[in-house]
Design a protein around this motif. Structure first.
Motif, PDB file in Angstrom:
ATOM      1  N   ASN A  75     -17.835 -30.042  27.844  1.00 37.94           N
ATOM      2  CA  ASN A  75     -16.830 -30.867  27.325  1.00 37.94           C
ATOM      3  C   ASN A  75     -17.829 -31.654  25.873  1.00 37.94           C
ATOM      4  O   ASN A  75     -19.075 -32.111  26.303  1.00 37.94           O
ATOM      5  N   PHE A  76     -17.474 -32.151  25.224  1.00 37.51           N
ATOM      6  CA  PHE A  76     -18.006 -33.038  23.594  1.00 37.51           C
ATOM      7  C   PHE A  76     -17.326 -32.697  22.954  1.00 37.51           C
ATOM      8  O   PHE A  76     -15.821 -32.313  22.878  1.00 37.51           O
ATOM      9  N   THR A  77     -17.070 -33.896  21.594  1.00 38.21           N
ATOM     10  CA  THR A  77     -15.892 -34.249  20.781  1.00 38.21           C
ATOM     11  C   THR A  77     -16.770 -33.125  19.164  1.00 38.21           C
ATOM     12  O   THR A  77     -17.483 -33.142  19.586  1.00 38.21           O
ATOM     13  N   LEU A  78     -15.424 -32.523  18.852  1.00 38.28           N
ATOM     14  CA  LEU A  78     -16.180 -31.765  17.544  1.00 38.28           C
ATOM     15  C   LEU A  78     -16.535 -32.935  16.569  1.00 38.28           C
ATOM     16  O   LEU A  78     -17.433 -32.262  15.900  1.00 38.28           O
ATOM     17  N   SER A  79     -16.674 -34.191  16.827  1.00 38.08           N
ATOM     18  CA  SER A  79     -16.979 -34.503  15.577  1.00 38.08           C
ATOM     19  C   SER A  79     -18.387 -34.628  15.924  1.00 38.08           C
ATOM     20  O   SER A  79     -20.154 -34.807  14.766  1.00 38.08           O
ATOM     21  N   GLU A  80     -19.310 -34.541  16.986  1.00 35.94           N
ATOM     22  CA  GLU A  80     -20.570 -34.074  17.682  1.00 35.94           C
ATOM     23  C   GLU A  80     -21.366 -32.853  16.504  1.00 35.94           C
ATOM     24  O   GLU A  80     -22.089 -33.216  15.836  1.00 35.94           O
ATOM     25  N   ILE A  81     -20.541 -32.253  16.798  1.00 36.01           N
ATOM     26  CA  ILE A  81     -21.075 -30.614  15.433  1.00 36.01           C
ATOM     27  C   ILE A  81     -21.021 -30.909  14.503  1.00 36.01           C
ATOM     28  O   ILE A  81     -21.664 -29.858  13.982  1.00 36.01           O
ATOM     29  N   ILE A  82     -19.585 -31.350  14.262  1.00 35.64           N
ATOM     30  CA  ILE A  82     -19.489 -31.154  12.665  1.00 35.64           C
ATOM     31  C   ILE A  82     -20.816 -32.533  11.544  1.00 35.64           C
ATOM     32  O   ILE A  82     -21.806 -32.123  11.318  1.00 35.64           O
ATOM     33  N   ASP A  83     -20.597 -33.160  12.762  1.00 36.12           N
ATOM     34  CA  ASP A  83     -22.694 -34.544  11.591  1.00 36.12           C
ATOM     35  C   ASP A  83     -23.776 -33.649  12.419  1.00 36.12           C
ATOM     36  O   ASP A  83     -24.151 -33.376  11.154  1.00 36.12           O
ATOM     37  N   GLN A  84     -24.041 -32.727  13.157  1.00 35.60           N
ATOM     38  CA  GLN A  84     -24.837 -31.557  13.278  1.00 35.60           C
ATOM     39  C   GLN A  84     -25.037 -30.855  12.183  1.00 35.60           C
ATOM     40  O   GLN A  84     -26.223 -30.005  11.761  1.00 35.60           O
ATOM     41  N   VAL A  85     -24.117 -29.539  12.237  1.00 32.32           N
ATOM     42  CA  VAL A  85     -24.143 -29.036  11.011  1.00 32.32           C
ATOM     43  C   VAL A  85     -23.597 -29.200   9.765  1.00 32.32           C
ATOM     44  O   VAL A  85     -24.920 -29.226   8.764  1.00 32.32           O
ATOM     45  N   GLN A  86     -23.559 -30.993   9.599  1.00 32.24           N
ATOM     46  CA  GLN A  86     -23.687 -31.366   7.596  1.00 32.24           C
ATOM     47  C   GLN A  86     -25.327 -31.769   7.902  1.00 32.24           C
ATOM     48  O   GLN A  86     -25.665 -31.416   6.965  1.00 32.24           O
ATOM     49  N   VAL A  87     -25.844 -31.710   8.638  1.00 32.64           N
ATOM     50  CA  VAL A  87     -27.441 -32.476   8.463  1.00 32.64           C
ATOM     51  C   VAL A  87     -27.768 -31.142   8.500  1.00 32.64           C
ATOM     52  O   VAL A  87     -28.335 -31.113   7.170  1.00 32.64           O
ATOM     53  N   LEU A  88     -27.552 -29.858   8.996  1.00 26.04           N
ATOM     54  CA  LEU A  88     -28.076 -28.377   8.539  1.00 26.04           C
ATOM     55  C   LEU A  88     -28.223 -27.761   6.959  1.00 26.04           C
ATOM     56  O   LEU A  88     -28.697 -27.601   6.662  1.00 26.04           O
ATOM     57  N   VAL A  89     -26.144 -28.566   6.248  1.00 25.31           N
ATOM     58  CA  VAL A  89     -26.516 -27.846   4.859  1.00 25.31           C
ATOM     59  C   VAL A  89     -26.770 -29.017   4.395  1.00 25.31           C
ATOM     60  O   VAL A  89     -25.573 -29.028   3.190  1.00 25.31           O
ATOM     61  N   LYS A  90     -27.026 -29.992   4.600  1.00 26.82           N
ATOM     62  CA  LYS A  90     -26.660 -31.234   3.272  1.00 26.82           C
ATOM     63  C   LYS A  90     -28.003 -30.733   2.299  1.00 26.82           C
ATOM     64  O   LYS A  90     -27.672 -30.833   1.512  1.00 26.82           O
ATOM     65  N   GLN A  91     -28.916 -30.382   3.186  1.00 22.78           N
ATOM     66  CA  GLN A  91     -29.577 -29.381   1.382  1.00 22.78           C
ATOM     67  C   GLN A  91     -28.756 -28.954  -0.119  1.00 22.78           C
ATOM     68  O   GLN A  91     -29.127 -29.240  -0.634  1.00 22.78           O
ATOM     69  N   GLN A  92     -28.152 -28.195   0.967  1.00 24.33           N
ATOM     70  CA  GLN A  92     -27.203 -26.866   0.226  1.00 24.33           C
ATOM     71  C   GLN A  92     -25.898 -27.942  -0.560  1.00 24.33           C
ATOM     72  O   GLN A  92     -26.048 -27.555  -1.427  1.00 24.33           O
ATOM     73  N   LEU A  93     -25.368 -28.585   0.049  1.00 25.06           N
ATOM     74  CA  LEU A  93     -24.632 -29.629  -0.366  1.00 25.06           C
ATOM     75  C   LEU A  93     -25.016 -30.030  -0.965  1.00 25.06           C
ATOM     76  O   LEU A  93     -24.502 -30.739  -2.293  1.00 25.06           O
ATOM     77  N   ASN A  94     -26.213 -31.275  -0.877  1.00 25.06           N
ATOM     78  CA  ASN A  94     -26.556 -32.059  -2.365  1.00 25.06           C
ATOM     79  C   ASN A  94     -26.894 -31.259  -3.510  1.00 25.06           C
ATOM     80  O   ASN A  94     -26.655 -31.558  -4.469  1.00 25.06           O
ATOM     81  N   SER A  95     -27.127 -30.087  -3.180  1.00 24.46           N
ATOM     82  CA  SER A  95     -27.871 -29.217  -4.414  1.00 24.46           C
ATOM     83  C   SER A  95     -26.922 -28.848  -5.249  1.00 24.46           C
ATOM     84  O   SER A  95     -27.214 -28.584  -6.556  1.00 24.46           O
TER      85      SER A  95
END
Ligand SMILES: Nc1ncnc2c1ncn2[C@@H]1O[C@H](COP(=O)(O)OP(=O)(O)OP(=O)(O)O)[C@@H](O)[C@H]1O
Ligand SMILES: [Mg+2]
Length: 224
Positions: A75-95
């Motif tokens: 069991n988990f909430t989608l916000s958990e993984i959205i946050d994790q994925v956002q961290v993973l792609v942070k650099q790409q989003l910023n650039s």
């Protein structure tokens, strides 16, 4: 299927490694004496290496597609993984100065394989990042579907959109429009969603850009 895939991959990988090592050895130890043969020699070794590399890539993808499909549901909430994925792609989003806008019921609890669902979001977001222009946007919206037993997750962007003639094909393994792309991202996404008894569809937004819609049962029961 999974066992055959990993057996074959193993059987192909070993000789490939041997070919690669042998080519390396020949390149170092058997350079032709004659000047005029040398360029051709290096060219041939180079093409041998690039063919080996290409084959290894195919084997790796084959293994990913053929992996065991035991789902580890929690069991988990989608916000958990959205946050994790956002961290993973942070650099790409910023650039590319991309904004990611999240809305709706992101704290809804679902029961699914968290690693696999994370992979789904990651693939969809990486594709969206590639498609949007500098300063573009990616929207993530979550809402209960009409049955109340499933959730609807929309991921949209204001990028190039999907070429009309490609819409039927983008979930096919190896379909890609990108140089160096494997075309396996969306095939994997679709397979994971279907293993969870969900559905996924792709369309273009009227305003431009792509729109992906996932229906996922909250409890992993069939919603079709
Ligand atoms: N958000 C999007 N906007 C526009 N086109 C898209 C989008 N997502 C996917 N596509 C199209 O679908 C094709 C297949 O996507 P898929 O993720 O399966 O492979 P890929 O991205 O090309 O390769 P890889 O995932 O290995 O980088 C892409 O090449 C692209 O043409
Ligand atoms: Mg992709």
């Amino acid at each position: 299927m999974a066992e055959i895939a990993s057996y074959l991959a193993h059987e192909i990988r070993n000789p490939l490694n041997l070919i690669s090592l042998t080519a390396h050895h020949i390149r170092n130890q058997f350079v032709p004496q004659k000047e005029e043969l040398r360029n051709k020699f290096f060219e041939l070794i180079e093409s041998l290496n690039s063919e080996v590399e290409q084959l290894s890539k195919v084997v790796s993808h084959f293994m990913t597609m053929g992996r065991q499909s035991e789902l580890q549901k929690i069991n988990f909430t989608l916000s958990e993984i959205i946050d994790q994925v956002q961290v993973l792609v942070k650099q790409q989003l910023n650039s590319k100065n991309i904004s990611m806008i999240i809305s709706g019921e992101k704290s809804t609890l679902i029961r699914a394989d968290i690693e696999q669902i994370r992979l789904v979001f990651l693939n969809l977001i990486v594709n969206a990042i590639a498609a949007v222009p500098i300063g573009g946007s990616i929207w993530f919206h979550i809402e209960p579907d009409s049955s109340g037993r499933a959730i609807k997750i929309s991921i949209s962007d204001n990028g190039t959109g999907i070429q009309e003639e490609d819409i039927e094909k983008i979930f096919d393994p190896y379909f890609t429009r990108k140089p160096g792309g494997t075309g396996l991202g969306l095939a994997l996404v679709k397979r994971i969603i279907e293993e969870h008894d969900g559905t996924i569809l792709a369309e273009n937004r009227k305003e431009g850009g792509a729109h992906f819609e996932i229906i996922l049962p909250k409890e992993g029961t069939s919603c079709q």
